[in-house]
Design a protein around this motif. Sequence first.
Motif, mmCIF file in Angstrom:
data_model
loop_
_atom_site.group_PDB
_atom_site.id
_atom_site.type_symbol
_atom_site.label_atom_id
_atom_site.label_comp_id
_atom_site.label_asym_id
_atom_site.label_seq_id
_atom_site.Cartn_x
_atom_site.Cartn_y
_atom_site.Cartn_z
ATOM 1 N N ASP A 6 1.119 3.505 -1.933
ATOM 2 C CA ASP A 6 0.499 2.440 -1.144
ATOM 3 C C ASP A 6 0.328 1.252 -2.084
ATOM 4 O OD1 ASP A 6 -0.885 0.741 0.476
ATOM 5 O OD2 ASP A 6 -2.442 2.167 1.051
ATOM 6 N N GLU A 8 1.138 -3.116 -3.134
ATOM 7 C CA GLU A 8 1.382 -4.492 -2.708
ATOM 8 C C GLU A 8 1.678 -5.319 -3.946
ATOM 9 O OE1 GLU A 8 -0.713 -8.124 -0.163
ATOM 10 O OE2 GLU A 8 -1.822 -6.258 -0.570
ATOM 11 N N ARG A 10 3.703 -9.284 -5.189
ATOM 12 C CA ARG A 10 4.472 -10.486 -4.856
ATOM 13 C C ARG A 10 5.445 -10.811 -5.976
ATOM 14 N NH1 ARG A 10 3.338 -13.427 -0.473
ATOM 15 N NH2 ARG A 10 1.377 -13.026 0.626
ATOM 16 N N HIS A 15 7.314 -10.524 -0.620
ATOM 17 C CA HIS A 15 6.049 -9.805 -0.569
ATOM 18 C C HIS A 15 6.312 -8.329 -0.273
ATOM 19 C CE1 HIS A 15 1.752 -9.402 1.301
ATOM 20 N NE2 HIS A 15 1.865 -8.831 0.109
ATOM 21 N N ARG A 17 4.937 -4.826 0.513
ATOM 22 C CA ARG A 17 3.718 -4.176 1.044
ATOM 23 C C ARG A 17 4.149 -2.875 1.685
ATOM 24 N NH1 ARG A 17 0.102 -1.622 1.313
ATOM 25 N NH2 ARG A 17 -1.968 -1.966 2.195
ATOM 26 N N GLY A 53 -2.867 -1.554 -5.309
ATOM 27 C CA GLY A 53 -2.406 -0.316 -4.704
ATOM 28 C C GLY A 53 -2.712 0.936 -5.491
ATOM 29 N N ARG A 209 8.514 -3.900 3.710
ATOM 30 C CA ARG A 209 7.571 -3.077 4.484
ATOM 31 C C ARG A 209 8.274 -1.856 5.064
ATOM 32 N NH1 ARG A 209 5.558 -7.939 4.099
ATOM 33 N NH2 ARG A 209 3.329 -8.344 4.412
#
Length: 377
Positions: A6, A8, A10, A15, A17, A53, A209
């Motif tokens: 999990d 995240e 940049r 991005h 995620r 994360g 994603r």
Amino acid sequence: MTLKVDIEHRFGAFHLRTAFAAGSGLTALFGRSGSGKTSVVNAIAGLFRPNHGRIEVDGEVLLDSEAGIFVPPHRRRVGYVFQEPRLFPHLSVRQNLLYGRWFNRRGPAEGLDRIVDLLGLDSLLDRRPAGLSGGEKQRVAIGRALLARPRLLLMDEPLSALDEGRKNEILPYVERLRDDFGIPIVYVSHAVAEVTRLADTLVVLSEGRVAASGGVVEIMGRGDLFPLTGRAEAGAVLVCTVERHDEANGLTLLASSAGLLTVPRLDLPPGRDLRVRIRSRDVIVALDPPGAISALNVLAGRIARVFEGEGPIGEVEIDCGGQRLLARLTRFSIGRLGLTPGLSVYAFVKAVAVDRHALGVRAVPRGGAGSWVEQET
């Protein structure tokens, strides 16, 4: 073994995620170039530190941004096989393999003989990397990673630099690794046939994603994912069992809940389980049972969903005895036949249409996740 990711992060305008969980067997990260697949495995390996994360392997936390935990790569016990083998050119195959043991600081060393036998490297041990084919180099790279005794193996598009012949050479070894070695694998690929053949779990990534995650049979049969899995190669996966062979005509009959399938002769014994992929472009739909027709496979079913989308082409999802087939039709044909959910139809599939490149995999679990039946090529 359980893997929980999990994270995240940049990268300029991109991005990432991503959140998913995986268990034993082979989990494929699938998606187009630039979807974030390599970034995810690099984060698992500890090659970069995500902004936010948590990553957990078998109950051990490797990353927790809130708690300030970041286990460095050399302490993660994670093996990594890259797109390029990255062997030491001045060392023999044997020496390249043994180099992996240097990273195994905990527990007994994995047996060299077992790895050599598993990957078919016996005749290569005294050779240098310059004298090896691309597939042979990758087998050595896999062996080196295994000799470090990892608890998790990451494989980042290991076949992408190989031609079809070399891919077919190495795929059976990846299957043996998955089935016989018992180490969980996270496998990055954008090739439909590869993931259909190898994967237990499929995680579809799009623009950083997770678009879908689940069993490969379930995910590959979803028509709504065609824009992400690739419309040109879209198709469903059926779980089958070899029923018998028609030796006189060079055919094999496969039993499935969808119906009986006839395919060109497979070198497999009766009773062996396997998955077969049927491309949506190879399925014809009719409202009535056929008369005289060359297609050997006629499966009865009901329309489950219709995806007309934009342009002249649409897809139809057909429920055949609890398994899903996909058919690619013109929107004109969908309208002319009045194809709507619940309508009874017949799906015609030519025997030669079964995707033989996607064979050689295990069928769905028996008696729970992770309990699989091996299928030889």
